[in-house]
Design an enzyme around this catalytic site. Structure first.
Site, short mmCIF file in Angstrom:
data_model
loop_
_atom_site.label_atom_id
_atom_site.label_comp_id
_atom_site.label_asym_id
_atom_site.label_seq_id
_atom_site.Cartn_x
_atom_site.Cartn_y
_atom_site.Cartn_z
N HIS A 291 0.82 -0.90 -0.34
CA HIS A 291 0.34 -0.31 -0.12
C HIS A 291 0.58 1.33 0.30
CE1 HIS A 291 -3.89 -2.00 1.69
NE2 HIS A 291 -3.57 -2.64 0.92
N GLU B 28 0.53 4.34 2.29
CA GLU B 28 1.36 4.34 3.46
C GLU B 28 1.89 3.78 3.37
OE1 GLU B 28 -3.09 5.55 2.58
OE2 GLU B 28 -1.70 3.89 2.10
N CYS C 122 -6.45 2.75 5.29
CA CYS C 122 -6.82 1.07 6.19
C CYS C 122 -6.43 0.82 6.97
CB CYS C 122 -6.74 0.04 4.48
SG CYS C 122 -4.64 -0.29 4.62
N CYS D 293 -2.51 0.07 7.31
CA CYS D 293 -1.50 1.39 7.14
C CYS D 293 -1.86 2.17 8.21
CB CYS D 293 -2.50 2.01 5.63
SG CYS D 293 -1.93 1.27 4.38
#
Length: 157
Positions: free
Chosen positions: A54, A56, A84, A87
């Site tokens: 991801h 992040e 999410c 993250c």
């Protein structure tokens, strides 16, 4: 223009670039320390075949390398969308001081990225979660933890 808007616009631009390349979902992230960008990334789940790739998380890894430390105290994470649970947890572990995001969880859910089930899952007792989990104390397993806890050279985090 407000600095938050500038950095947030960069995160959104990274989300666009990454998704146009087909690297993953439309998510970008920027980490800022003392008014300058120290890391930026976009979602690369598809390109890397890594479900943890991801934006992040990638930005946190890059910022930690750039600043040569595992705590990102004093840093702000700018994300194109609300992080999410994975993250968000990474941001907490990294000691990110502030998170600014453009799109909400609801907006991400509207295009197929719904994290609500995971937020709900984390509230359940371990025995009721989708992935079966079993606590099996193993003789001697705690000794590793105790040895680390007593080590004067350990680096707490």
């Amino acid at each position: 223009m407000n600095p938050d808007d500038i950095f947030l616009a960069r995160a959104v631009e990274l989300a666009r670039l990454g998704s146009e390349r087909g690297d993953g979902g439309p998510f970008g992230a920027v980490i800022v320390f003392e008014g300058r960008i120290v890391a930026e990334a976009w979602n690369r789940v598809v390109a890397s075949k890594d479900p943890t790739a991801h934006a992040e998380v990638a930005a946190i890894r890059s910022a930690s390398a750039a600043l040569d430390r595992f705590h990102l105290t004093g840093c702000t994470l700018y994300a194109s969308s609300e992080p999410c649970p994975m993250c968000l947890a990474a941001a907490y572990w990294a000691r990110i001081e502030r998170i600014v995001f453009a799109n909400s969880r609801a907006e991400a859910a509207a295009i197929g990225f719904c994290d609500d089930w995971l937020y709900d899952e984390l509230q359940l007792p371990v025995s009721e979660r989708r992935i079966p989990m079993e606590h099996r104390p193993l003789p001697g397993a705690i000794e590793t933890m105790q040895t680390w806890a007593c080590c004067p050279q350990r680096v707490p985090y």
